[in-house]
Design a protein around this motif. Structure first.
Motif, PDB file in Angstrom:
ATOM      1  N   MET A   1      92.871  31.528 100.875  1.00 60.64           N
ATOM      2  CA  MET A   1      94.024  31.930 100.202  1.00 60.64           C
ATOM      3  C   MET A   1      94.969  32.590 101.154  1.00 60.64           C
ATOM      4  O   MET A   1      94.241  33.579 101.864  1.00 60.64           O
ATOM      5  CB  MET A   1      93.866  32.882  98.941  1.00 60.64           C
ATOM      6  N   GLN A   2      95.968  32.350 101.207  1.00 62.78           N
ATOM      7  CA  GLN A   2      97.095  32.917 102.216  1.00 62.78           C
ATOM      8  C   GLN A   2      98.020  33.904 101.285  1.00 62.78           C
ATOM      9  O   GLN A   2      98.571  33.452 100.194  1.00 62.78           O
ATOM     10  CB  GLN A   2      97.613  32.236 102.923  1.00 62.78           C
ATOM     11  N   LEU A   3      98.132  35.389 101.517  1.00 64.91           N
ATOM     12  CA  LEU A   3      99.125  36.004 100.528  1.00 64.91           C
ATOM     13  C   LEU A   3     100.580  35.694 101.024  1.00 64.91           C
ATOM     14  O   LEU A   3     100.811  35.508 102.226  1.00 64.91           O
ATOM     15  CB  LEU A   3      98.821  37.461 100.864  1.00 64.91           C
ATOM     16  N   GLY A   4     101.422  35.377  99.822  1.00 63.50           N
ATOM     17  CA  GLY A   4     102.921  35.370 100.263  1.00 63.50           C
ATOM     18  C   GLY A   4     103.610  36.413 100.399  1.00 63.50           C
ATOM     19  O   GLY A   4     103.679  37.267 101.191  1.00 63.50           O
ATOM     20  N   THR A   5     104.247  36.707  99.131  1.00 66.16           N
ATOM     21  CA  THR A   5     105.310  37.691  99.059  1.00 66.16           C
ATOM     22  C   THR A   5     105.255  38.026  97.480  1.00 66.16           C
ATOM     23  O   THR A   5     104.928  37.659  96.677  1.00 66.16           O
ATOM     24  CB  THR A   5     106.631  37.467  99.600  1.00 66.16           C
ATOM     25  N   ARG A   6     105.854  39.243  97.271  1.00 64.00           N
ATOM     26  CA  ARG A   6     106.026  39.747  95.808  1.00 64.00           C
ATOM     27  C   ARG A   6     107.560  39.926  95.879  1.00 64.00           C
ATOM     28  O   ARG A   6     108.319  40.523  96.847  1.00 64.00           O
ATOM     29  CB  ARG A   6     105.473  41.362  95.696  1.00 64.00           C
ATOM     30  N   TRP A   7     107.876  39.815  94.566  1.00 60.11           N
ATOM     31  CA  TRP A   7     109.405  40.075  93.862  1.00 60.11           C
ATOM     32  C   TRP A   7     109.277  40.399  92.688  1.00 60.11           C
ATOM     33  O   TRP A   7     108.461  40.087  91.822  1.00 60.11           O
ATOM     34  CB  TRP A   7     110.234  39.175  94.442  1.00 60.11           C
ATOM     35  N   THR A   8     110.535  41.187  92.129  1.00 58.67           N
ATOM     36  CA  THR A   8     110.641  41.588  90.781  1.00 58.67           C
ATOM     37  C   THR A   8     111.067  40.469  89.994  1.00 58.67           C
ATOM     38  O   THR A   8     111.808  39.604  90.095  1.00 58.67           O
ATOM     39  CB  THR A   8     111.410  42.786  90.668  1.00 58.67           C
ATOM     40  N   SER A   9     110.638  40.368  88.741  1.00 55.18           N
ATOM     41  CA  SER A   9     110.858  39.274  87.844  1.00 55.18           C
ATOM     42  C   SER A   9     112.491  39.243  87.309  1.00 55.18           C
ATOM     43  O   SER A   9     112.918  40.571  87.233  1.00 55.18           O
ATOM     44  CB  SER A   9     109.933  39.661  86.699  1.00 55.18           C
ATOM     45  N   GLY A  10     113.165  38.398  87.309  1.00 55.65           N
ATOM     46  CA  GLY A  10     114.583  38.339  87.195  1.00 55.65           C
ATOM     47  C   GLY A  10     115.514  38.420  88.363  1.00 55.65           C
ATOM     48  O   GLY A  10     116.561  38.146  88.488  1.00 55.65           O
ATOM     49  N   ASP A  11     114.640  38.603  89.667  1.00 58.60           N
ATOM     50  CA  ASP A  11     115.291  38.753  90.778  1.00 58.60           C
ATOM     51  C   ASP A  11     115.323  37.577  91.354  1.00 58.60           C
ATOM     52  O   ASP A  11     114.552  36.577  91.081  1.00 58.60           O
ATOM     53  CB  ASP A  11     114.658  39.774  91.855  1.00 58.60           C
ATOM     54  N   GLU A  12     116.216  37.048  92.491  1.00 57.01           N
ATOM     55  CA  GLU A  12     116.116  35.775  92.819  1.00 57.01           C
ATOM     56  C   GLU A  12     114.902  35.768  93.836  1.00 57.01           C
ATOM     57  O   GLU A  12     114.513  36.687  94.616  1.00 57.01           O
ATOM     58  CB  GLU A  12     117.324  35.735  93.874  1.00 57.01           C
ATOM     59  N   PRO A  13     114.027  34.494  93.753  1.00 52.28           N
ATOM     60  CA  PRO A  13     112.854  34.421  94.566  1.00 52.28           C
ATOM     61  C   PRO A  13     112.976  34.245  95.714  1.00 52.28           C
ATOM     62  O   PRO A  13     114.095  33.701  96.271  1.00 52.28           O
ATOM     63  CB  PRO A  13     112.048  33.186  93.816  1.00 52.28           C
ATOM     64  N   PRO A  14     112.386  34.833  96.684  1.00 48.85           N
ATOM     65  CA  PRO A  14     112.250  34.885  98.095  1.00 48.85           C
ATOM     66  C   PRO A  14     112.506  33.378  98.676  1.00 48.85           C
ATOM     67  O   PRO A  14     111.814  32.145  97.891  1.00 48.85           O
ATOM     68  CB  PRO A  14     111.143  35.365  98.627  1.00 48.85           C
ATOM     69  N   ALA A  15     113.034  32.996  99.864  1.00 50.67           N
ATOM     70  CA  ALA A  15     113.308  31.953 100.350  1.00 50.67           C
ATOM     71  C   ALA A  15     111.920  31.030 100.513  1.00 50.67           C
ATOM     72  O   ALA A  15     111.876  29.891 100.539  1.00 50.67           O
ATOM     73  CB  ALA A  15     113.805  31.948 101.788  1.00 50.67           C
ATOM     74  N   ALA A  16     110.753  31.753 100.709  1.00 51.68           N
ATOM     75  CA  ALA A  16     109.450  31.289 101.007  1.00 51.68           C
ATOM     76  C   ALA A  16     108.846  30.593  99.421  1.00 51.68           C
ATOM     77  O   ALA A  16     107.893  29.696  99.668  1.00 51.68           O
ATOM     78  CB  ALA A  16     108.435  32.266 101.235  1.00 51.68           C
ATOM     79  N   VAL A  17     109.538  30.604  98.419  1.00 56.16           N
ATOM     80  CA  VAL A  17     109.332  30.170  97.263  1.00 56.16           C
ATOM     81  C   VAL A  17     109.738  28.504  97.345  1.00 56.16           C
ATOM     82  O   VAL A  17     110.921  28.487  97.274  1.00 56.16           O
ATOM     83  CB  VAL A  17     109.720  30.889  95.949  1.00 56.16           C
ATOM     84  N   PRO A  18     108.949  27.541  96.975  1.00 61.59           N
ATOM     85  CA  PRO A  18     109.280  26.244  97.126  1.00 61.59           C
ATOM     86  C   PRO A  18     110.342  25.883  95.862  1.00 61.59           C
ATOM     87  O   PRO A  18     110.272  26.495  95.073  1.00 61.59           O
ATOM     88  CB  PRO A  18     108.153  25.341  97.050  1.00 61.59           C
ATOM     89  N   ASP A  19     111.306  25.092  95.880  1.00 63.38           N
ATOM     90  CA  ASP A  19     112.305  24.770  95.021  1.00 63.38           C
ATOM     91  C   ASP A  19     111.598  24.614  93.619  1.00 63.38           C
ATOM     92  O   ASP A  19     111.989  25.112  92.717  1.00 63.38           O
ATOM     93  CB  ASP A  19     113.342  23.652  95.432  1.00 63.38           C
ATOM     94  N   ALA A  20     110.756  23.573  93.679  1.00 60.99           N
ATOM     95  CA  ALA A  20     109.971  23.277  92.379  1.00 60.99           C
ATOM     96  C   ALA A  20     109.469  24.583  91.606  1.00 60.99           C
ATOM     97  O   ALA A  20     109.508  24.753  90.478  1.00 60.99           O
ATOM     98  CB  ALA A  20     109.051  21.952  92.421  1.00 60.99           C
ATOM     99  N   LEU A  21     108.645  25.266  92.439  1.00 62.71           N
ATOM    100  CA  LEU A  21     108.132  26.423  91.976  1.00 62.71           C
ATOM    101  C   LEU A  21     109.062  27.395  91.544  1.00 62.71           C
ATOM    102  O   LEU A  21     108.960  28.078  90.432  1.00 62.71           O
ATOM    103  CB  LEU A  21     107.131  27.007  93.052  1.00 62.71           C
ATOM    104  N   ARG A  22     110.098  27.789  92.089  1.00 62.30           N
ATOM    105  CA  ARG A  22     111.410  28.383  91.955  1.00 62.30           C
ATOM    106  C   ARG A  22     111.808  27.965  90.407  1.00 62.30           C
ATOM    107  O   ARG A  22     112.154  28.938  89.722  1.00 62.30           O
ATOM    108  CB  ARG A  22     112.433  28.223  92.920  1.00 62.30           C
ATOM    109  N   ARG A  23     111.883  27.053  90.296  1.00 62.09           N
ATOM    110  CA  ARG A  23     112.411  26.575  88.723  1.00 62.09           C
ATOM    111  C   ARG A  23     111.487  26.935  87.769  1.00 62.09           C
ATOM    112  O   ARG A  23     111.895  27.617  86.885  1.00 62.09           O
ATOM    113  CB  ARG A  23     112.680  24.786  88.772  1.00 62.09           C
ATOM    114  N   GLY A  24     110.113  26.708  87.897  1.00 60.06           N
ATOM    115  CA  GLY A  24     109.293  27.383  87.036  1.00 60.06           C
ATOM    116  C   GLY A  24     109.291  28.810  86.889  1.00 60.06           C
ATOM    117  O   GLY A  24     109.326  29.399  85.643  1.00 60.06           O
ATOM    118  N   VAL A  25     109.455  29.557  87.907  1.00 62.34           N
ATOM    119  CA  VAL A  25     109.482  30.829  88.135  1.00 62.34           C
ATOM    120  C   VAL A  25     110.739  31.315  87.124  1.00 62.34           C
ATOM    121  O   VAL A  25     110.786  32.412  86.329  1.00 62.34           O
ATOM    122  CB  VAL A  25     109.530  31.508  89.201  1.00 62.34           C
ATOM    123  N   LYS A  26     111.913  30.710  87.456  1.00 66.61           N
ATOM    124  CA  LYS A  26     113.154  31.138  86.736  1.00 66.61           C
ATOM    125  C   LYS A  26     113.082  30.801  85.218  1.00 66.61           C
ATOM    126  O   LYS A  26     113.554  31.444  84.306  1.00 66.61           O
ATOM    127  CB  LYS A  26     114.284  30.526  87.361  1.00 66.61           C
TER     128      LYS A  26
END
Length: 82
Positions: A1-26
């Motif tokens: 497993m590779q650790l990526g990044t952290r961000w606060t819910s409701g904030d714009e996800p970092p660029a490292a988050v793939p578009d499809a996953l970004r839609r799910g997070v939002k």
């Protein structure tokens, strides 16, 4: 497993988050009500497991991609609440 990044819910996800996953997070973020008492929002953690991105919210919600590359949200079965 590779650790990526952290961000606060409701904030714009970092660029490292793939578009499809970004839609799910939002989609998950949209269901979290605003805290009227000023408590901090939960945070997301992006990790990569076997080359696949997974976003996990501090509350135990996990967003991953299915075999077709579509986002899927679920509760962590090991979060102690199930």
């Amino acid at each position: 497993m590779q650790l990526g990044t952290r961000w606060t819910s409701g904030d714009e996800p970092p660029a490292a988050v793939p578009d499809a996953l970004r839609r799910g997070v939002k989609s998950v973020d949209a269901t979290i009500p605003a805290d009227q008492f000023g408590q901090p929002r939960p945070r997301w953690t992006l990790t990569w497991l076997e080359g696949k991105p997974i976003a996990e919210l501090d509350t135990g919600i996990i967003v991953s991609l299915d075999a077709d590359g579509q986002p899927v949200a679920r509760n962590d079965p090991d979060d102690g609440f199930g």
